[in-house]
Design a protein around this motif. Structure first.
Motif, short mmCIF file in Angstrom:
data_model
loop_
_atom_site.label_atom_id
_atom_site.label_comp_id
_atom_site.label_asym_id
_atom_site.label_seq_id
_atom_site.Cartn_x
_atom_site.Cartn_y
_atom_site.Cartn_z
N ALA A 19 0.83 -1.21 0.00
CA ALA A 19 0.00 0.00 0.00
C ALA A 19 0.86 1.26 0.00
CB ALA A 19 -0.95 -0.01 1.20
N ILE A 20 1.96 1.24 0.73
CA ILE A 20 2.89 2.38 0.73
C ILE A 20 3.47 2.57 -0.66
CG2 ILE A 20 5.17 3.14 1.56
CD1 ILE A 20 4.35 1.92 4.31
N LEU A 21 3.86 1.47 -1.29
CA LEU A 21 4.46 1.54 -2.62
C LEU A 21 3.44 1.89 -3.70
CD1 LEU A 21 6.97 -1.44 -2.40
CD2 LEU A 21 7.48 1.01 -2.31
N ALA A 22 2.16 1.69 -3.43
CA ALA A 22 1.12 2.06 -4.39
C ALA A 22 1.03 3.58 -4.53
CB ALA A 22 -0.23 1.49 -3.96
N VAL A 23 1.45 4.29 -3.49
CA VAL A 23 1.40 5.75 -3.51
C VAL A 23 2.57 6.31 -4.30
CG1 VAL A 23 1.45 7.83 -2.07
CG2 VAL A 23 0.14 5.84 -1.34
N ARG A 24 3.76 5.75 -4.04
CA ARG A 24 4.95 6.20 -4.77
C ARG A 24 6.09 5.23 -4.54
NH1 ARG A 24 8.93 8.58 -1.79
NH2 ARG A 24 8.42 9.21 0.31
N PRO A 25 7.05 5.18 -5.47
CA PRO A 25 8.24 4.33 -5.27
C PRO A 25 9.01 4.79 -4.02
CG PRO A 25 8.10 5.06 -7.55
CD PRO A 25 7.06 5.85 -6.77
N ALA A 26 9.70 3.86 -3.40
CA ALA A 26 10.46 4.19 -2.20
C ALA A 26 11.56 3.16 -1.99
CB ALA A 26 9.55 4.22 -0.98
N TYR A 27 12.54 3.54 -1.18
CA TYR A 27 13.60 2.60 -0.79
C TYR A 27 13.36 2.17 0.65
CZ TYR A 27 15.88 6.87 1.00
OH TYR A 27 16.17 8.03 1.66
N GLY A 28 14.09 1.17 1.09
CA GLY A 28 13.83 0.53 2.38
C GLY A 28 13.73 1.46 3.56
N TYR A 29 14.68 2.36 3.70
CA TYR A 29 14.65 3.25 4.86
C TYR A 29 13.44 4.17 4.83
CZ TYR A 29 15.84 6.59 8.44
OH TYR A 29 15.77 7.39 9.55
N GLU A 30 13.07 4.64 3.64
CA GLU A 30 11.87 5.49 3.51
C GLU A 30 10.62 4.74 3.96
OE1 GLU A 30 12.13 8.52 -0.19
OE2 GLU A 30 12.19 6.40 -0.73
N ILE A 31 10.53 3.48 3.57
CA ILE A 31 9.38 2.67 3.95
C ILE A 31 9.35 2.49 5.46
CG2 ILE A 31 8.36 0.36 3.76
CD1 ILE A 31 9.58 0.33 0.87
N THR A 32 10.49 2.17 6.06
CA THR A 32 10.56 2.00 7.51
C THR A 32 10.17 3.30 8.21
OG1 THR A 32 12.35 0.39 7.26
CG2 THR A 32 12.07 1.37 9.44
N ALA A 33 10.67 4.43 7.74
CA ALA A 33 10.35 5.73 8.35
C ALA A 33 8.85 6.01 8.24
CB ALA A 33 11.16 6.84 7.68
#
Length: 109
Positions: A19-33
């Motif tokens: 669901a987080i990635l459905a909004v925009r691409p991200a890398y691991g630390y961004e997802i954790t944050a």
């Protein structure tokens, strides 16, 4: 987090990350944050990185290596069509379960 919360989160974390990635691409630390900003304060980066490896192996994301100003290139994850299908299935399942659990909870009152 309590043990029950930890166990429930294990079963839903993949859907949450999709669901987080459905909004925009991200890398691991961004997802954790972002997870921590959403209140999942006890999630550790290692858990997220292991999950990202699994969803990459399942073919749910596309990965691009992007140069970083600090250290090695970052792996940026983008939800692909197969990942969007998996996320849609997650939301259908979540809605079904939430409705049934809500009915059980209302029945207690």
């Amino acid at each position: 987090m309590g043990n029950q919360m930890t166990e429930m989160l294990k079963g839903t974390l993949e859907g949450i990350v999709l669901a987080i990635l459905a909004v925009r691409p991200a890398y691991g630390y961004e997802i954790t944050a972002q997870l921590r900003d959403q209140g999942f304060t006890d999630i550790v980066e290692g858990t997220v990185y292991a999950l990202l490896v699994r969803i990459e192996q399942k073919g749910l994301v596309d990965v691009e290596r992007v140069p970083s100003e600090k250290g090695p290139p970052r792996k940026v994850y983008t939800l692909n069509p197969q990942g969007r299908e998996q996320l849609a299935e997650f939301w259908r399942t979540w809605s079904f379960l939430a409705e049934r659990i809500g009915q059980l909870h209302e029945g207690e009152k």
